[in-house]
Structure formats: C-alpha cells, structure tokens
Write a protein that holds these residues in place. Structure first.
Motif, PDB file in Angstrom:
ATOM      1  N   ALA A 102       2.325   1.714  -3.424  1.00 13.36           N
ATOM      2  CA  ALA A 102       1.296   2.197  -4.345  1.00 13.36           C
ATOM      3  C   ALA A 102       1.007   3.678  -4.103  1.00 13.36           C
ATOM      4  O   ALA A 102       0.842   4.450  -5.063  1.00 13.36           O
ATOM      5  CB  ALA A 102       0.025   1.375  -4.195  1.00 13.36           C
ATOM      6  N   ASN A 103       0.957   4.081  -2.840  1.00 14.43           N
ATOM      7  CA  ASN A 103       0.723   5.496  -2.518  1.00 14.43           C
ATOM      8  C   ASN A 103       1.870   6.377  -3.014  1.00 14.43           C
ATOM      9  O   ASN A 103       1.647   7.475  -3.530  1.00 14.43           O
ATOM     10  CB  ASN A 103       0.534   5.678  -1.011  1.00 14.43           C
ATOM     11  CG  ASN A 103      -0.799   5.139  -0.530  1.00 14.43           C
ATOM     12  OD1 ASN A 103      -1.718   4.955  -1.317  1.00 14.43           O
ATOM     13  ND2 ASN A 103      -0.898   4.868   0.755  1.00 14.43           N
ATOM     14  N   THR A 156       0.830  -1.205   0.000  1.00  9.01           N
ATOM     15  CA  THR A 156       0.000   0.000   0.000  1.00  9.01           C
ATOM     16  C   THR A 156       0.864   1.255   0.000  1.00  9.01           C
ATOM     17  O   THR A 156       0.587   2.214  -0.724  1.00  9.01           O
ATOM     18  CB  THR A 156      -0.932  -0.002   1.228  1.00  9.01           C
ATOM     19  OG1 THR A 156      -1.735  -1.182   1.193  1.00  9.01           O
ATOM     20  CG2 THR A 156      -1.826   1.213   1.244  1.00  9.01           C
ATOM     21  N   ALA A 209       3.874   5.684  -5.552  1.00  2.10           N
ATOM     22  CA  ALA A 209       3.780   5.717  -7.013  1.00  2.10           C
ATOM     23  C   ALA A 209       2.695   6.692  -7.461  1.00  2.10           C
ATOM     24  O   ALA A 209       2.876   7.448  -8.423  1.00  2.10           O
ATOM     25  CB  ALA A 209       3.508   4.315  -7.552  1.00  2.10           C
ATOM     26  N   ALA A 210       1.565   6.684  -6.757  1.00  2.00           N
ATOM     27  CA  ALA A 210       0.477   7.603  -7.093  1.00  2.00           C
ATOM     28  C   ALA A 210       0.911   9.050  -6.868  1.00  2.00           C
ATOM     29  O   ALA A 210       0.612   9.936  -7.674  1.00  2.00           O
ATOM     30  CB  ALA A 210      -0.758   7.279  -6.263  1.00  2.00           C
ATOM     31  N   ALA A 211       1.626   9.294  -5.788  1.00  6.89           N
ATOM     32  CA  ALA A 211       2.101  10.655  -5.505  1.00  6.89           C
ATOM     33  C   ALA A 211       3.083  11.114  -6.578  1.00  6.89           C
ATOM     34  O   ALA A 211       3.042  12.265  -7.024  1.00  6.89           O
ATOM     35  CB  ALA A 211       2.754  10.706  -4.131  1.00  6.89           C
ATOM     36  N   ALA A 255       3.166  10.027  -9.658  1.00  8.51           N
ATOM     37  CA  ALA A 255       2.400  10.223 -10.892  1.00  8.51           C
ATOM     38  C   ALA A 255       1.660  11.556 -10.869  1.00  8.51           C
ATOM     39  O   ALA A 255       1.564  12.235 -11.894  1.00  8.51           O
ATOM     40  CB  ALA A 255       1.417   9.071 -11.083  1.00  8.51           C
ATOM     41  N   GLN A 256       1.145  11.934  -9.698  1.00  9.95           N
ATOM     42  CA  GLN A 256       0.447  13.208  -9.591  1.00  9.95           C
ATOM     43  C   GLN A 256       1.419  14.383  -9.643  1.00  9.95           C
ATOM     44  O   GLN A 256       1.090  15.449 -10.149  1.00  9.95           O
ATOM     45  CB  GLN A 256      -0.373  13.265  -8.307  1.00  9.95           C
ATOM     46  CG  GLN A 256      -1.587  12.370  -8.332  1.00  9.95           C
ATOM     47  CD  GLN A 256      -2.332  12.380  -7.014  1.00  9.95           C
ATOM     48  OE1 GLN A 256      -1.845  12.898  -6.020  1.00  9.95           O
ATOM     49  NE2 GLN A 256      -3.520  11.780  -7.007  1.00  9.95           N
TER      50      GLN A 256
END
Length: 120
Positions: free
Chosen positions: A38-39, A35, A41-43, A45-46
């Motif tokens: 994933a968080n 998790t 990676a999302a950060a 990407a944003q």
C-alpha cells in the motif's frame, strides 16, 4: 491431578499457544507485506504527476525541436525548388536559342525532361 496429567495439559496448552503464535506471526508478516504494498502504491500515485510533468516537458521539447527542424527543411526545400525551376527555365531558353540558330542540342536528361513536362 497427577504429574502426568499436568504435563499433558501443559504440553497441550503450550502446543496450542505455540500454534497460535505461529498463526499470529504469519498474520503479522502478511499485514506488513500488505502495508508495504500500500505504501509503494501511494508513493507511485504521488510520483505519477511529477513523472507525467517530466514526460510532458521532454515531449514538448521534442515537438519544438522537430517543428524548428521542419521549418528549416521547408525553407531549404522551397529554395531548392526555386533554383531548379530557374535552372530549368534557363536551360529551356538556351535550347530554344540553339534550335533557332540551327544547332541541335544534346538530348535532355530524362529527369530534366520529366520536370519540364510535369513540373515535379
């Protein structure tokens, strides 16, 4: 069942449950790590578009500065070439005047002679 059998049964059950708890804890830690990854990676990407915008702004400012400097250098170079050409014509005219009056001028510097012959 006697006391020894109950003790064995409780020990086996506790061992089984304890082992299961160990595996559950391990799975929970791995899930938390997944998790977190994933968080992150999302950060990233944003944040990527904002970072790209910042990088593009720096690149554009650099290109504008280099273009301005090149324009200034081209202007100075053009002016310098004009001055060298005018000086070359003037010294060539003076050398011809000296020859016409029978005066032998000093030999021309090799770079000046090359410029008179080639224009470069």
């Amino acid at each position: 069942m006697n006391v020894g059998e109950w003790a064995t049964l409780i020990g086996a059950g506790g061992s089984f449950l304890g082992g299961g708890g160990f595996f559950m804890a391990r799975a929970t830690v791995r899930a938390a790590q997944a998790t977190a990854a994933a968080n992150q990676a999302a950060a990233r990407a944003q944040a990527a578009p904002a970072q790209q915008q910042a990088d593009l702004a720096v690149l554009q400012a650099t290109v504008n500065r280099v273009d301005e400097e090149n324009g200034q250098l081209r202007g100075r170079m053009s002016r310098l070439e004009s001055v060298v050409r005018a000086f070359s014509w003037t010294t060539d005219r003076w050398a011809r005047q000296m020859h016409d009056r029978g005066i032998t001028p000093e030999p021309m510097h090799p770079l000046a002679d090359e410029y008179n012959r080639t224009g470069v």
